[in-house]
Design a protein around this motif. Structure first.
Motif, PDB file in Angstrom:
ATOM      1  N   THR A  45     -10.971   4.071  -0.842  1.00 25.16           N
ATOM      2  CA  THR A  45      -9.704   4.300  -1.546  1.00 25.16           C
ATOM      3  C   THR A  45      -8.778   4.999  -0.562  1.00 25.16           C
ATOM      4  O   THR A  45      -9.246   5.728   0.322  1.00 25.16           O
ATOM      5  CB  THR A  45      -9.880   5.155  -2.822  1.00 25.16           C
ATOM      6  OG1 THR A  45     -10.355   6.446  -2.456  1.00 25.16           O
ATOM      7  CG2 THR A  45     -10.838   4.498  -3.793  1.00 25.16           C
ATOM      8  N   LYS A  46      -7.497   4.797  -0.700  1.00 21.26           N
ATOM      9  CA  LYS A  46      -6.599   5.129   0.413  1.00 21.26           C
ATOM     10  C   LYS A  46      -5.690   6.325   0.156  1.00 21.26           C
ATOM     11  O   LYS A  46      -4.899   6.691   1.012  1.00 21.26           O
ATOM     12  CB  LYS A  46      -5.777   3.896   0.775  1.00 21.26           C
ATOM     13  CG  LYS A  46      -6.714   2.714   1.043  1.00 21.26           C
ATOM     14  CD  LYS A  46      -6.095   1.569   1.692  1.00 21.26           C
ATOM     15  CE  LYS A  46      -6.918   0.307   1.527  1.00 21.26           C
ATOM     16  NZ  LYS A  46      -8.310   0.431   2.005  1.00 21.26           N
ATOM     17  N   CYS A  47      -5.791   6.912  -1.013  1.00 21.99           N
ATOM     18  CA  CYS A  47      -4.977   8.099  -1.310  1.00 21.99           C
ATOM     19  C   CYS A  47      -5.887   9.318  -1.482  1.00 21.99           C
ATOM     20  O   CYS A  47      -7.017   9.191  -1.974  1.00 21.99           O
ATOM     21  CB  CYS A  47      -4.156   7.876  -2.579  1.00 21.99           C
ATOM     22  SG  CYS A  47      -2.970   6.528  -2.419  1.00 21.99           S
ATOM     23  N   LEU A  78      -9.736  -0.188  -8.553  1.00 20.02           N
ATOM     24  CA  LEU A  78      -8.298  -0.445  -8.406  1.00 20.02           C
ATOM     25  C   LEU A  78      -7.935  -0.709  -6.941  1.00 20.02           C
ATOM     26  O   LEU A  78      -7.081  -1.536  -6.646  1.00 20.02           O
ATOM     27  CB  LEU A  78      -7.492   0.754  -8.929  1.00 20.02           C
ATOM     28  CG  LEU A  78      -7.376   0.895 -10.443  1.00 20.02           C
ATOM     29  CD1 LEU A  78      -6.711   2.225 -10.800  1.00 20.02           C
ATOM     30  CD2 LEU A  78      -6.562  -0.263 -11.026  1.00 20.02           C
ATOM     31  N   CYS A  79      -8.583   0.022  -6.038  1.00 16.05           N
ATOM     32  CA  CYS A  79      -8.198  -0.065  -4.621  1.00 16.05           C
ATOM     33  C   CYS A  79      -8.926  -1.194  -3.886  1.00 16.05           C
ATOM     34  O   CYS A  79      -8.504  -1.608  -2.810  1.00 16.05           O
ATOM     35  CB  CYS A  79      -8.471   1.267  -3.932  1.00 16.05           C
ATOM     36  SG  CYS A  79      -7.311   1.648  -2.607  1.00 16.05           S
ATOM     37  N   TYR A 105      -7.275  -4.211  -2.072  1.00 17.11           N
ATOM     38  CA  TYR A 105      -6.584  -3.919  -0.809  1.00 17.11           C
ATOM     39  C   TYR A 105      -7.566  -3.998   0.362  1.00 17.11           C
ATOM     40  O   TYR A 105      -7.255  -4.552   1.413  1.00 17.11           O
ATOM     41  CB  TYR A 105      -5.957  -2.517  -0.849  1.00 17.11           C
ATOM     42  CG  TYR A 105      -4.779  -2.379  -1.779  1.00 17.11           C
ATOM     43  CD1 TYR A 105      -3.679  -3.238  -1.675  1.00 17.11           C
ATOM     44  CD2 TYR A 105      -4.741  -1.389  -2.734  1.00 17.11           C
ATOM     45  CE1 TYR A 105      -2.583  -3.098  -2.522  1.00 17.11           C
ATOM     46  CE2 TYR A 105      -3.646  -1.244  -3.577  1.00 17.11           C
ATOM     47  CZ  TYR A 105      -2.578  -2.101  -3.468  1.00 17.11           C
ATOM     48  OH  TYR A 105      -1.492  -1.958  -4.304  1.00 17.11           O
ATOM     49  N   LEU A 132       0.834  -1.207   0.000  1.00 17.43           N
ATOM     50  CA  LEU A 132       0.000   0.000   0.000  1.00 17.43           C
ATOM     51  C   LEU A 132       0.870   1.258   0.000  1.00 17.43           C
ATOM     52  O   LEU A 132       0.571   2.234  -0.693  1.00 17.43           O
ATOM     53  CB  LEU A 132      -0.904   0.007   1.237  1.00 17.43           C
ATOM     54  CG  LEU A 132      -2.238  -0.717   1.099  1.00 17.43           C
ATOM     55  CD1 LEU A 132      -2.905  -0.895   2.462  1.00 17.43           C
ATOM     56  CD2 LEU A 132      -3.156   0.052   0.168  1.00 17.43           C
ATOM     57  N   ALA A 143      -0.922   6.230   0.715  1.00 16.73           N
ATOM     58  CA  ALA A 143      -2.048   5.472   1.267  1.00 16.73           C
ATOM     59  C   ALA A 143      -2.133   5.718   2.778  1.00 16.73           C
ATOM     60  O   ALA A 143      -1.132   5.600   3.487  1.00 16.73           O
ATOM     61  CB  ALA A 143      -1.857   3.990   0.978  1.00 16.73           C
ATOM     62  N   CYS A 174       2.077   1.974  -3.427  1.00 11.80           N
ATOM     63  CA  CYS A 174       1.121   1.811  -4.523  1.00 11.80           C
ATOM     64  C   CYS A 174       0.999   3.093  -5.363  1.00 11.80           C
ATOM     65  O   CYS A 174       0.863   4.193  -4.822  1.00 11.80           O
ATOM     66  CB  CYS A 174      -0.256   1.416  -3.982  1.00 11.80           C
ATOM     67  SG  CYS A 174      -1.426   1.126  -5.325  1.00 11.80           S
ATOM     68  N   ARG A 175       1.049   2.916  -6.654  1.00 12.47           N
ATOM     69  CA  ARG A 175       0.873   4.029  -7.597  1.00 12.47           C
ATOM     70  C   ARG A 175      -0.140   3.633  -8.678  1.00 12.47           C
ATOM     71  O   ARG A 175      -0.136   4.213  -9.758  1.00 12.47           O
ATOM     72  CB  ARG A 175       2.218   4.380  -8.275  1.00 12.47           C
ATOM     73  CG  ARG A 175       3.311   4.856  -7.312  1.00 12.47           C
ATOM     74  CD  ARG A 175       2.999   6.251  -6.749  1.00 12.47           C
ATOM     75  NE  ARG A 175       4.052   6.755  -5.881  1.00 12.47           N
ATOM     76  CZ  ARG A 175       4.153   6.492  -4.583  1.00 12.47           C
ATOM     77  NH1 ARG A 175       3.267   5.708  -3.987  1.00 12.47           N
ATOM     78  NH2 ARG A 175       5.135   7.006  -3.854  1.00 12.47           N
ATOM     79  N   LEU A 176      -0.976   2.645  -8.396  1.00  7.65           N
ATOM     80  CA  LEU A 176      -1.875   2.117  -9.419  1.00  7.65           C
ATOM     81  C   LEU A 176      -2.744   3.201 -10.046  1.00  7.65           C
ATOM     82  O   LEU A 176      -2.936   3.237 -11.262  1.00  7.65           O
ATOM     83  CB  LEU A 176      -2.784   1.032  -8.807  1.00  7.65           C
ATOM     84  CG  LEU A 176      -2.192  -0.366  -8.617  1.00  7.65           C
ATOM     85  CD1 LEU A 176      -3.193  -1.264  -7.906  1.00  7.65           C
ATOM     86  CD2 LEU A 176      -1.813  -0.956  -9.962  1.00  7.65           C
ATOM     87  N   CYS A 177      -3.279   4.081  -9.193  1.00  9.10           N
ATOM     88  CA  CYS A 177      -4.191   5.108  -9.725  1.00  9.10           C
ATOM     89  C   CYS A 177      -3.431   6.090 -10.617  1.00  9.10           C
ATOM     90  O   CYS A 177      -3.895   6.434 -11.708  1.00  9.10           O
ATOM     91  CB  CYS A 177      -4.900   5.840  -8.588  1.00  9.10           C
ATOM     92  SG  CYS A 177      -6.128   4.806  -7.771  1.00  9.10           S
TER      93      CYS A 177
HETATM   94  S1  SF4 Z   1      -6.051   4.851  -3.993  1.00 12.34           S
HETATM   95 FE1  SF4 Z   1      -5.526   2.685  -3.633  1.00 12.34          FE
HETATM   96  S2  SF4 Z   1      -5.160   1.792  -5.669  1.00 12.34           S
HETATM   97 FE2  SF4 Z   1      -5.101   4.025  -5.881  1.00 12.34          FE
HETATM   98  S3  SF4 Z   1      -2.903   4.537  -5.677  1.00 12.34           S
HETATM   99 FE3  SF4 Z   1      -3.826   4.746  -3.647  1.00 12.34          FE
HETATM  100  S4  SF4 Z   1      -3.523   2.749  -2.649  1.00 12.34           S
HETATM  101 FE4  SF4 Z   1      -3.178   2.471  -4.868  1.00 12.34          FE
END
Ligand code: SF4
Length: 208
Positions: free
Chosen positions: A95-97, A118-119, A122, A18, A35, A21-24
């Motif tokens: 969502t964590k960001c 995407l999140c 997790y 987490l 996150a 994470c840079r998925l978004c």
């Molecule tokens: S909101 Fe979730 S999936 Fe998107 S970058 Fe942050 S941790 Fe990753």
């Protein structure tokens, strides 16, 4: 390896993923990667919010500002102390960001469906690894994980349901900008929700 140790290790690995994470961002979504979550194995209550706000992002602490103060003021009536909760229980979000401000300027942007998707793995892993006895979804987006879309808060707050053997007790978003929880009839609904949490706390502590 003992199952408890395995679970602690798996949670630490999840938290490490987490944190990086840079998925978004990689998918082109406009988020501020950091996150925000807190908690550890052994927690029996999990609070799930929508997404961190700017102060949560800066402080690195979920429900850091006024919303958290109000939330823990409600929970105090269920015998829940904020410091105890932060040290022993689990706080996370859909969502964590931090998603940034909404284009309209009226508060923070609601994470898009694509960001939620995407999140979501997790969150599913957090729930599986923590295995909480009680989940408190806070605000409409988190509540929609457990209740049908479009069902009004007036029909939801003050109720509970069991999902996969866990008690789910929703709470409204405690933001000072929200008028919902400030109306007297809705305050009574919040009191009912807190009374339910209190009941489950007593049962959990009795079993401990
Ligand atoms: S909101 Fe979730 S999936 Fe998107 S970058 Fe942050 S941790 Fe990753």
């Amino acid at each position: 390896m003992q199952p408890e140790i395995q679970s602690v290790k798996a949670l630490a690995e999840l938290h490490a993923r987490l944190r990086t994470c840079r998925l978004c961002l990689d998918a082109g979504h406009d988020v501020y990667p950091r996150a925000i979550f807190s908690g550890r194995s052994g927690a029996f209550i999990m609070i799930i919010g929508q997404a961190p706000g700017i102060t949560e992002k800066e402080a690195g602490r979920p429900f850091n500002a006024g919303s958290g103060t109000r939330l823990f003021r409600w929970l105090a009536d269920a015998g829940i102390d904020e410091t105890w909760f932060r040290n022993t229980q689990y706080l996370t979000s859909v969502t964590k960001c931090y998603p940034g401000r909404s284009i309209s300027g009226g508060g923070d942007r609601v994470p898009s469906r694509a960001e939620q998707t995407l999140c979501r793995p997790y969150l599913d892993q957090e729930i599986a690894l923590i295995d909480p006895r009680m989940i408190l979804p806070v605000g409409g987006l988190a509540i929609s994980l457990f209740y049908p879309a479009g069902q009004p808060l007036t029909e939801i707050i003050g109720t509970q349901k069991q999902v996969h053997g866990r008690w789910v007790i929703p709470l409204p978003h405690p933001s000072g900008a929200s008028r919902w929880h400030q109306q007297e009839t809705n305050r009574e609904r919040v009191r009912q929700a807190v009374a339910l949490i209190d009941e489950h706390m007593r049962a959990i502590l009795h079993d401990a």
